[in-house]
Design an enzyme around this catalytic site. Structure first.
Site, mmCIF file in Angstrom:
data_model
loop_
_atom_site.group_PDB
_atom_site.id
_atom_site.type_symbol
_atom_site.label_atom_id
_atom_site.label_comp_id
_atom_site.label_asym_id
_atom_site.label_seq_id
_atom_site.Cartn_x
_atom_site.Cartn_y
_atom_site.Cartn_z
ATOM 1 N N CYS A 112 -33.232 -2.980 -15.722
ATOM 2 C CA CYS A 112 -33.822 -2.717 -14.425
ATOM 3 C C CYS A 112 -35.275 -3.135 -14.552
ATOM 4 O O CYS A 112 -35.732 -3.487 -15.634
ATOM 5 C CB CYS A 112 -33.773 -1.224 -14.110
ATOM 6 S SG CYS A 112 -32.115 -0.544 -14.199
ATOM 7 N N ARG A 169 -34.370 -8.938 -13.038
ATOM 8 C CA ARG A 169 -33.920 -7.944 -14.013
ATOM 9 C C ARG A 169 -32.828 -7.047 -13.457
ATOM 10 O O ARG A 169 -32.293 -6.190 -14.173
ATOM 11 C CB ARG A 169 -35.099 -7.047 -14.427
ATOM 12 C CG ARG A 169 -36.220 -7.776 -15.102
ATOM 13 C CD ARG A 169 -37.303 -6.796 -15.467
ATOM 14 N NE ARG A 169 -36.846 -5.864 -16.477
ATOM 15 C CZ ARG A 169 -36.910 -6.087 -17.773
ATOM 16 N NH1 ARG A 169 -37.412 -7.193 -18.215
ATOM 17 N NH2 ARG A 169 -36.460 -5.199 -18.633
ATOM 18 N N TRP A 190 -30.181 -2.428 -11.910
ATOM 19 C CA TRP A 190 -28.940 -3.087 -12.337
ATOM 20 C C TRP A 190 -28.110 -1.950 -12.916
ATOM 21 O O TRP A 190 -28.446 -1.391 -13.952
ATOM 22 C CB TRP A 190 -29.260 -4.138 -13.394
ATOM 23 C CG TRP A 190 -28.114 -4.981 -13.813
ATOM 24 C CD1 TRP A 190 -27.624 -6.087 -13.182
ATOM 25 C CD2 TRP A 190 -27.321 -4.828 -14.991
ATOM 26 N NE1 TRP A 190 -26.584 -6.608 -13.890
ATOM 27 C CE2 TRP A 190 -26.376 -5.866 -15.002
ATOM 28 C CE3 TRP A 190 -27.305 -3.906 -16.048
ATOM 29 C CZ2 TRP A 190 -25.431 -6.023 -16.010
ATOM 30 C CZ3 TRP A 190 -26.366 -4.055 -17.048
ATOM 31 C CH2 TRP A 190 -25.442 -5.106 -17.028
ATOM 32 N N ASN A 234 -36.087 2.398 -16.890
ATOM 33 C CA ASN A 234 -35.301 1.250 -17.334
ATOM 34 C C ASN A 234 -34.805 1.574 -18.730
ATOM 35 O O ASN A 234 -35.600 1.906 -19.605
ATOM 36 C CB ASN A 234 -36.198 -0.003 -17.361
ATOM 37 C CG ASN A 234 -35.536 -1.156 -18.091
ATOM 38 O OD1 ASN A 234 -34.322 -1.312 -18.037
ATOM 39 N ND2 ASN A 234 -36.329 -1.957 -18.770
ATOM 40 N N GLY A 235 -33.476 1.493 -18.952
ATOM 41 C CA GLY A 235 -32.923 1.798 -20.269
ATOM 42 C C GLY A 235 -31.705 2.680 -20.124
ATOM 43 O O GLY A 235 -31.126 2.783 -19.036
ATOM 44 N N GLU A 260 -22.539 -24.715 -23.159
ATOM 45 C CA GLU A 260 -23.586 -24.367 -22.195
ATOM 46 C C GLU A 260 -23.151 -24.742 -20.777
ATOM 47 O O GLU A 260 -23.396 -23.996 -19.826
ATOM 48 C CB GLU A 260 -24.896 -25.056 -22.596
ATOM 49 C CG GLU A 260 -26.078 -24.786 -21.703
ATOM 50 C CD GLU A 260 -26.452 -23.306 -21.518
ATOM 51 O OE1 GLU A 260 -25.913 -22.443 -22.225
ATOM 52 O OE2 GLU A 260 -27.264 -23.020 -20.620
ATOM 53 N N LYS A 268 -22.832 -21.977 -17.730
ATOM 54 C CA LYS A 268 -23.534 -22.111 -16.443
ATOM 55 C C LYS A 268 -22.525 -22.011 -15.304
ATOM 56 O O LYS A 268 -22.774 -21.328 -14.315
ATOM 57 C CB LYS A 268 -24.274 -23.466 -16.342
ATOM 58 C CG LYS A 268 -25.484 -23.619 -17.206
ATOM 59 C CD LYS A 268 -26.701 -22.863 -16.732
ATOM 60 C CE LYS A 268 -26.855 -21.542 -17.414
ATOM 61 N NZ LYS A 268 -27.479 -21.473 -18.689
ATOM 62 N N GLU A 297 -21.281 -18.339 -14.843
ATOM 63 C CA GLU A 297 -22.197 -17.303 -14.356
ATOM 64 C C GLU A 297 -22.626 -17.495 -12.907
ATOM 65 O O GLU A 297 -22.872 -16.518 -12.218
ATOM 66 C CB GLU A 297 -23.388 -17.067 -15.291
ATOM 67 C CG GLU A 297 -24.361 -18.173 -15.505
ATOM 68 C CD GLU A 297 -25.496 -17.743 -16.456
ATOM 69 O OE1 GLU A 297 -26.119 -18.634 -17.031
ATOM 70 O OE2 GLU A 297 -25.768 -16.537 -16.608
ATOM 71 N N HIS A 318 -4.416 -27.379 -30.569
ATOM 72 C CA HIS A 318 -4.008 -26.138 -31.239
ATOM 73 C C HIS A 318 -3.752 -25.018 -30.242
ATOM 74 O O HIS A 318 -3.707 -23.847 -30.621
ATOM 75 C CB HIS A 318 -5.066 -25.729 -32.263
ATOM 76 C CG HIS A 318 -5.244 -26.746 -33.346
ATOM 77 N ND1 HIS A 318 -4.306 -26.947 -34.327
ATOM 78 C CD2 HIS A 318 -6.233 -27.651 -33.574
ATOM 79 C CE1 HIS A 318 -4.707 -27.927 -35.130
ATOM 80 N NE2 HIS A 318 -5.881 -28.370 -34.678
ATOM 81 N N LYS A 363 -31.416 -11.048 -15.667
ATOM 82 C CA LYS A 363 -32.069 -12.049 -16.504
ATOM 83 C C LYS A 363 -32.279 -11.551 -17.936
ATOM 84 O O LYS A 363 -31.933 -12.227 -18.887
ATOM 85 C CB LYS A 363 -33.413 -12.415 -15.870
ATOM 86 C CG LYS A 363 -34.201 -13.460 -16.623
ATOM 87 C CD LYS A 363 -33.582 -14.815 -16.449
ATOM 88 C CE LYS A 363 -34.403 -15.922 -17.084
ATOM 89 N NZ LYS A 363 -33.566 -17.133 -17.220
HETATM 90 C C1 AGP Z 1 -28.217 -17.675 -19.546
HETATM 91 O O1 AGP Z 1 -27.948 -18.464 -18.439
HETATM 92 C C2 AGP Z 1 -27.834 -16.279 -19.423
HETATM 93 N N1 AGP Z 1 -28.337 -15.657 -18.270
HETATM 94 C C3 AGP Z 1 -27.858 -15.433 -20.672
HETATM 95 O O2 AGP Z 1 -26.764 -15.847 -21.421
HETATM 96 C C4 AGP Z 1 -29.116 -15.454 -21.585
HETATM 97 O O3 AGP Z 1 -29.258 -16.704 -22.167
HETATM 98 C C5 AGP Z 1 -28.961 -14.365 -22.657
HETATM 99 O O4 AGP Z 1 -28.906 -13.113 -22.037
HETATM 100 C C6 AGP Z 1 -30.055 -14.396 -23.675
HETATM 101 O O5 AGP Z 1 -31.307 -14.128 -23.116
HETATM 102 P P1 AGP Z 1 -32.634 -14.329 -23.949
HETATM 103 O O6 AGP Z 1 -32.738 -15.780 -24.263
HETATM 104 O O7 AGP Z 1 -33.725 -13.858 -23.038
HETATM 105 O O8 AGP Z 1 -32.523 -13.505 -25.187
#
Ligand code: AGP
Length: 614
Positions: free
Chosen positions: A2, A27, A78, A104-105, A487, A491, A494, A510, A609
């Site tokens: 959060c 966040r 969140w 937050n936590g 990657e 993308k 998500e 396999h 994020k």
């Molecule tokens: C990336 O698109 C994601 N949102 C997520 O996987 C991110 O890379 C991951 O949470 C790691 O974050 P960081 O690099 O801030 O540690």
């Protein structure tokens, strides 16, 4: 995860807090709220929902901004404990609506605390862990303690992770805060002072910040900030360094782009250029550290996209420097791989935010076992920078969209520079060869500019729209093409909510080949190099089973045409560095498909994020 914010000063607090919360929405954005104090009364407004929709303020934002008072705290949520509802939104208050708290936590012992407080007559109105905090403070104040003493006592009872801020009508000019394993910074302003989960939230207001450390309590007033050790209550304010942040706050705006993600994709040439130039000397120093030969093994630990950057680095280190690397997902490392760590181990953590809970925990495990730790991060002053032996930075500028883009290519740029220097020192590259590789890296920003030319981008955008309803995607690659495939798949997952799997292409036979049938989209990463011919065979293999094949290949490569439905062209680059260029069209593919599906790519559902909880 959060975001929390606080302000006390001469101006109306609510608009400042809400603007900061908007900047913190990455966040978490399933609910938001603000509490202020005005003329001896606590005002609280909160609800489920976002603060902005399509870049425009929502009704919730307008309501929050209308609260009166020169002191307040705010929260963007969140959900971890309890659904995203008005009741569960922060701030939470005590029984008499005199104390408000944002958090937050995760408070791990909240069930016991809640039971204890309920037995003492406290009434709870939410399902959150946070609500125990205002009631605990209320309980201690009812014993005659001051707001400060009650806050400190309450914090001592908490187990878990927290950045907490609280206000109380009995002391209407002070915000109290505490931190343990969740980020928190203090901002020093001219007409007031700030608290926030991170620097960008308050950057337009002030660039003078003090990061709060674990186990500290903060007292924030209009013209005074005090930081104390939570255990001993020793005043440590004078020992804290005031950081002056150079980031231009205007970079935090969208600048005409419809989404932050697209803006950040387009900032990649600059992000890579800045990382290659500004960080070069530091990366050389780190290569020297690695080359000294004192380490038995190197682990790279990271999560998500940063993990993929780690994989890209592994291929480079093994191909160019013949230096063996283990890349471990941080959440696995912290419980399993840690057993193998000792004084002869080097642990390199990659985290754009520097706040990811699993990565931080992995670093702490490594430190405890005597390993040497290095971080590669994009955020100056982030928690990870204070926990490792050595820090390297990417210089991508603040990244706001949940989906990482420019920080990824900047991470690769940093790791490739380090690798070339390592290879030179280990005698695997001559000086001349090393210089040639550096020159090629210096040309990457230009290559990225070409990938991002509108004519090319439009072709990818068309593909995103055309295949937006295909529910199952495969991304395949070999060698350094494999991290690119991973990657690309991440993308897509998500921000489009379509299912995507990445496989080393040689692994298809396999098992996963059974899933390839008419019309299943397969994105093939077909860089030239040692595994190119094999990759062509894999493309043929899926095409023969009816797949719709989208191949990413270098300009002029005609071999890929025969078995591909579409070819996305990128400039020529050495195979070992190919992820830094080949990934970019896949970011665009995910972006345009997301938009075509009516999703806001900056705020994908269920994600935030910075993942500051386990
Ligand atoms: C990336 O698109 C994601 N949102 C997520 O996987 C991110 O890379 C991951 O949470 C790691 O974050 P960081 O690099 O801030 O540690």
């Amino acid at each position: 995860m959060c975001g929390i914010v606080g302000y006390v000063g001469e101006r109306d607090a609510a608009p400042i807090i809400v603007e900061s919360l908007v900047r913190l929405e990455y966040r978490g954005y399933d609910s938001a709220g603000v509490a202020t104090i005005h003329e001896g009364r606590l005002y609280v407004e909160k609800d489920a929902g976002k603060l902005t929709e399509g870049g425009e303020p929502t009704d919730l934002q307008r309501r929050l901004k209308s609260l009166p008072g020169k002191i307040g705290i705010g929260h963007t949520r969140w959900a971890t404990h309890g659904d995203p509802t008005r009741e569960n939104a922060h701030p939470h208050t005590d029984c008499r609506d005199r104390i408000a708290v944002v958090h937050n936590g995760i408070i791990e012992n909240f069930s016991e605390l809640r039971q204890e407080l309920e037995e003492r007559g406290h009434r709870f109105t939410s399902e959150t862990d946070t609500e125990v905090v205002p009631h605990l403070i209320e309980e201690f104040m009812s014993e005659g303690k001051s707001f400060f003493d009650a806050f400190v006592e309450a914090v001592k009872r908490l187990e878990g992770s927290y950045a907490i801020a609280a206000i109380c009508v009995d002391e209407p000019d002070v915000i109290l805060a505490a931190r343990k394993e969740s980020p928190l910074v203090v901002g020093l302003g001219e007409d007031g002072n700030f608290l926030a989960s991170d620097i960008p939230a308050i950057l337009p207001e002030t660039n003078e910040v003090i990061p709060v450390d674990d186990g500290e309590v903060v007292v924030v007033k209009r013209d005074e900030v005090k930081i104390l050790d939570a255990e001993t209550l020793r005043d440590v304010t004078d020992e804290k360094e005031v950081q002056v942040v150079e980031e231009d706050p205007h970079r935090l705006e969208r600048h005409g782009y419809p989404h932050f993600m697209l803006k950040e994709i387009h900032e990649q040439p600059e992000a890579v250029r800045n990382t290659l130039t500004i960080e070069r000397d530091r990366l050389v120093e780190m290569a020297e550290e690695l080359a000294r030969g004192e380490y038995r093994r190197l682990y790279i630990v990271a999560c998500g996209t940063s993990y993929h950057a780690g994989l890209g680095a592994k291929y480079a280190m093994e191909m160019l420097a013949r230096f063996p690397v283990d890349v471990v997902i941080a959440s696995e490392f912290r419980y399993v791989t840690r057993e193998l760590v000792d004084e002869e181990t080097l642990v390199l953590a990659i985290s754009q935010s520097g706040e990811t809970a699993d990565t931080l925990a992995a670093v702490r495990e490594a430190n405890e076992r005597g390993a040497t730790t290095i971080a590669l991060t994009n955020v100056v002053g982030s928690t990870i920078t204070r926990e490792v032996d050595h820090v390297m930075y990417t210089h991508a500028g603040f990244e706001k969209a949940v989906a990482a883009t420019k920080t990824y290519t900047a991470q690769l740029a940093a790791m490739y520079t380090l690798t070339v220097e390592l290879a030179r020192r280990l005698g695997e590259l001559t000086d001349k060869e090393a210089e040639e590789y550096h020159e090629e890296l210096d040309r990457v920003p230009e290559m990225l500019e070409r990938v991002l030319e509108w004519e090319r981008e439009r072709e990818v955008a068309v593909l995103g729209g055309r295949y937006k309803e295909r529910p199952n995607w495969f991304f395949i690659g070999r060698g350094p093409g494999y991290p690119t495939a991973m990657e690309g798949a991440l993308k897509l997952k998500e921000i489009t909510y379509q299912h995507a799997e990445a496989y080393p292409a040689g692994e298809l036979k396999h098992g996963p080949l059974a899933l390839i049938e008419e019309g299943v989209p397969v994105v093939a990463v077909a860089q030239r190099g040692g595994v190119y011919e094999k990759m062509l065979a894999n493309i043929e293999e899926v095409k023969a089973r009816g797949a719709t094949v989208i191949t990413v290949a270098e300009e002029g490569d005609e071999n890929v045409e025969e078995h591909s439905d579409h070819v996305i062209r990128v400039p020529r680059i050495s195979e070992v560095f190919s992820p830094i260029v080949y990934t970019v069209p896949l970011q665009l593919l995910a972006y345009y498909m997301s938009v075509a599906r009516g999703i806001d790519p900056d705020y994908p559902r269920n994600l935030a994020k910075s993942v500051t909880v386990e």
